[in-house]
Write a protein that holds these residues in place. Sequence first.
Motif, mmCIF file in Angstrom:
data_model
loop_
_atom_site.group_PDB
_atom_site.id
_atom_site.type_symbol
_atom_site.label_atom_id
_atom_site.label_comp_id
_atom_site.label_asym_id
_atom_site.label_seq_id
_atom_site.Cartn_x
_atom_site.Cartn_y
_atom_site.Cartn_z
ATOM 1 N N LEU A 177 -59.081 61.372 -59.487
ATOM 2 C CA LEU A 177 -57.868 61.928 -58.886
ATOM 3 C C LEU A 177 -57.741 61.521 -57.420
ATOM 4 C CD1 LEU A 177 -57.831 65.533 -60.405
ATOM 5 C CD2 LEU A 177 -56.348 63.601 -60.982
ATOM 6 N N TYR A 178 -58.871 61.466 -56.728
ATOM 7 C CA TYR A 178 -58.849 61.041 -55.327
ATOM 8 C C TYR A 178 -58.343 59.604 -55.203
ATOM 9 C CZ TYR A 178 -60.671 59.574 -50.777
ATOM 10 O OH TYR A 178 -60.801 59.057 -49.520
ATOM 11 N N ASP A 179 -58.874 58.716 -56.043
ATOM 12 C CA ASP A 179 -58.429 57.323 -56.008
ATOM 13 C C ASP A 179 -56.969 57.197 -56.411
ATOM 14 O OD1 ASP A 179 -60.765 56.335 -55.088
ATOM 15 O OD2 ASP A 179 -61.338 55.261 -56.900
ATOM 16 N N LEU A 180 -56.557 57.945 -57.439
ATOM 17 C CA LEU A 180 -55.164 57.892 -57.876
ATOM 18 C C LEU A 180 -54.234 58.373 -56.775
ATOM 19 C CD1 LEU A 180 -53.104 57.351 -60.081
ATOM 20 C CD2 LEU A 180 -53.558 59.635 -61.011
ATOM 21 N N GLY A 181 -54.612 59.450 -56.101
ATOM 22 C CA GLY A 181 -53.798 59.940 -54.997
ATOM 23 C C GLY A 181 -53.692 58.925 -53.868
ATOM 24 N N THR A 182 -54.791 58.229 -53.591
ATOM 25 C CA THR A 182 -54.782 57.211 -52.550
ATOM 26 C C THR A 182 -53.858 56.052 -52.917
ATOM 27 O OG1 THR A 182 -57.070 57.778 -51.976
ATOM 28 C CG2 THR A 182 -56.235 55.683 -51.169
ATOM 29 N N VAL A 183 -53.904 55.633 -54.191
ATOM 30 C CA VAL A 183 -53.017 54.555 -54.644
ATOM 31 C C VAL A 183 -51.562 54.996 -54.569
ATOM 32 C CG1 VAL A 183 -52.344 53.161 -56.643
ATOM 33 C CG2 VAL A 183 -54.762 53.478 -56.100
ATOM 34 N N TYR A 184 -51.277 56.224 -55.003
ATOM 35 C CA TYR A 184 -49.910 56.742 -54.914
ATOM 36 C C TYR A 184 -49.412 56.741 -53.467
ATOM 37 C CZ TYR A 184 -49.720 58.573 -59.743
ATOM 38 O OH TYR A 184 -49.664 58.721 -61.105
ATOM 39 N N ILE A 227 -49.751 63.880 -53.114
ATOM 40 C CA ILE A 227 -50.082 65.238 -52.684
ATOM 41 C C ILE A 227 -50.579 66.063 -53.856
ATOM 42 C CG2 ILE A 227 -49.036 67.394 -51.854
ATOM 43 C CD1 ILE A 227 -47.264 65.619 -50.033
ATOM 44 N N TRP A 228 -49.950 65.890 -55.014
ATOM 45 C CA TRP A 228 -50.378 66.613 -56.215
ATOM 46 C C TRP A 228 -51.829 66.281 -56.554
ATOM 47 C CZ3 TRP A 228 -49.888 64.409 -61.633
ATOM 48 C CH2 TRP A 228 -50.311 65.332 -62.582
ATOM 49 N N CYS A 229 -52.186 65.003 -56.512
ATOM 50 C CA CYS A 229 -53.569 64.610 -56.823
ATOM 51 C C CYS A 229 -54.552 65.223 -55.845
ATOM 52 C CB CYS A 229 -53.692 63.090 -56.809
ATOM 53 S SG CYS A 229 -52.892 62.253 -58.200
ATOM 54 N N PHE A 230 -54.253 65.131 -54.549
ATOM 55 C CA PHE A 230 -55.176 65.674 -53.552
ATOM 56 C C PHE A 230 -55.269 67.198 -53.650
ATOM 57 C CE2 PHE A 230 -53.841 61.741 -51.015
ATOM 58 C CZ PHE A 230 -54.927 61.018 -51.465
ATOM 59 N N GLU A 231 -54.151 67.852 -53.939
ATOM 60 C CA GLU A 231 -54.175 69.308 -54.097
ATOM 61 C C GLU A 231 -55.029 69.711 -55.302
ATOM 62 O OE1 GLU A 231 -53.079 71.612 -52.180
ATOM 63 O OE2 GLU A 231 -51.132 71.158 -51.303
ATOM 64 N N ARG A 232 -54.956 68.932 -56.374
ATOM 65 C CA ARG A 232 -55.782 69.230 -57.554
ATOM 66 C C ARG A 232 -57.263 69.077 -57.227
ATOM 67 N NH1 ARG A 232 -53.844 65.784 -62.578
ATOM 68 N NH2 ARG A 232 -55.432 67.052 -63.624
ATOM 69 N N VAL A 233 -57.596 68.047 -56.479
ATOM 70 C CA VAL A 233 -58.989 67.856 -56.080
ATOM 71 C C VAL A 233 -59.473 69.036 -55.248
ATOM 72 C CG1 VAL A 233 -60.565 66.447 -54.710
ATOM 73 C CG2 VAL A 233 -58.890 65.334 -56.187
ATOM 74 N N LEU A 234 -58.665 69.434 -54.256
ATOM 75 C CA LEU A 234 -59.080 70.498 -53.352
ATOM 76 C C LEU A 234 -59.069 71.863 -54.023
ATOM 77 C CD1 LEU A 234 -57.274 69.275 -50.115
ATOM 78 C CD2 LEU A 234 -59.729 69.253 -50.606
ATOM 79 N N ARG A 235 -58.274 72.034 -55.068
ATOM 80 C CA ARG A 235 -58.311 73.293 -55.803
ATOM 81 C C ARG A 235 -59.679 73.476 -56.463
ATOM 82 N NH1 ARG A 235 -54.536 76.973 -58.239
ATOM 83 N NH2 ARG A 235 -53.266 76.504 -56.410
ATOM 84 N N SER A 253 -40.825 67.992 -66.062
ATOM 85 C CA SER A 253 -41.423 66.677 -65.790
ATOM 86 C C SER A 253 -41.462 66.361 -64.307
ATOM 87 C CB SER A 253 -40.646 65.589 -66.529
ATOM 88 O OG SER A 253 -39.282 65.566 -66.111
ATOM 89 N N GLU A 254 -40.722 67.110 -63.508
ATOM 90 C CA GLU A 254 -40.703 66.887 -62.059
ATOM 91 C C GLU A 254 -41.771 67.697 -61.344
ATOM 92 O OE1 GLU A 254 -38.991 64.672 -60.658
ATOM 93 O OE2 GLU A 254 -37.385 64.197 -62.071
ATOM 94 N N LEU A 255 -42.597 68.404 -62.095
ATOM 95 C CA LEU A 255 -43.620 69.258 -61.520
ATOM 96 C C LEU A 255 -45.006 68.801 -61.955
ATOM 97 C CD1 LEU A 255 -42.016 72.762 -62.194
ATOM 98 C CD2 LEU A 255 -41.960 71.482 -60.051
ATOM 99 N N GLY A 256 -45.955 68.914 -61.060
ATOM 100 C CA GLY A 256 -47.354 68.652 -61.377
ATOM 101 C C GLY A 256 -48.146 69.938 -61.238
#
Length: 256
Positions: free
Chosen positions: A63-70, A80-88, A251-254
């Motif tokens: 998720l960290y790598d995916l967020g960085t690529v995004y 932001i969704w990816c990083f928030e999931r990691v930090l959760r 679909s617009e929500l993560g």
Amino acid sequence: MRRSLRALLMAALVSLAASTAGAVSARELLDRVFTAEARGDLPTAARSLEELVAAGVDGDGVLYDLGTVYARQERYGEAIWCFERVLRRAPLMWAARDNLRSTRMRLARRDAGRSGQAVVEQAVPLRVQIGELVPPGWAVLLGVLGELGVVLSVWRRRKVTSELERVGTTVALVLSLTLTAGALGLVAARRALPPEAVVLHGGLRLRQTARVDGIPDAAVREGERVVRVSRDGVFTRVRTLTGATGWVESSELGAL
């Protein structure tokens, strides 16, 4: 990206996931990611990481790598969704926290250039901040240590003879009780976290009804946290941190 962090996590993921839903091995997908990143092919890297996540290989490193690529693709809401999931799940992963802050800053600069308005940080409720303060396992471990401290302090207090030792065991007992109470509070706050989500894309407005032709109402920002209230078909009713409510396509929500 941080190759050392990524390599460590990816090696563990390969051992845990032998294949993905499309019969493509996790190792092959990881090779695609590394190759695509090396030649600057961000869309291919993102697709390969998305396939891993879709196959259930959604560890913090992926998720960290995916967020960085995004973020490098300026897909800021999804980053932001990816990083928030990691930090959760891993609040002490400082690299993800730094990237989240950087992504919000870049999104704010883009919004400022387009509309003259920008929001960098959100006023997250205190109960949510407490629930996300430490990893869930840490809170449980602290509670266990606190209970052990209480037992040992009570046992030791029965055997002391001097006043100084009695004071010391009393202080240890109070500290152990405080640690236990704090840990229980963290666990309770974690369990009480609302069903939140992140708005993935910009230019969205809340609808007054759960219909495609519903009248648009308040705007929601890309990367904004919202609370999921209910669902009706392909629409989800959400509440923003400012109190506005309305319907948006799911679909617009993560989800977090």
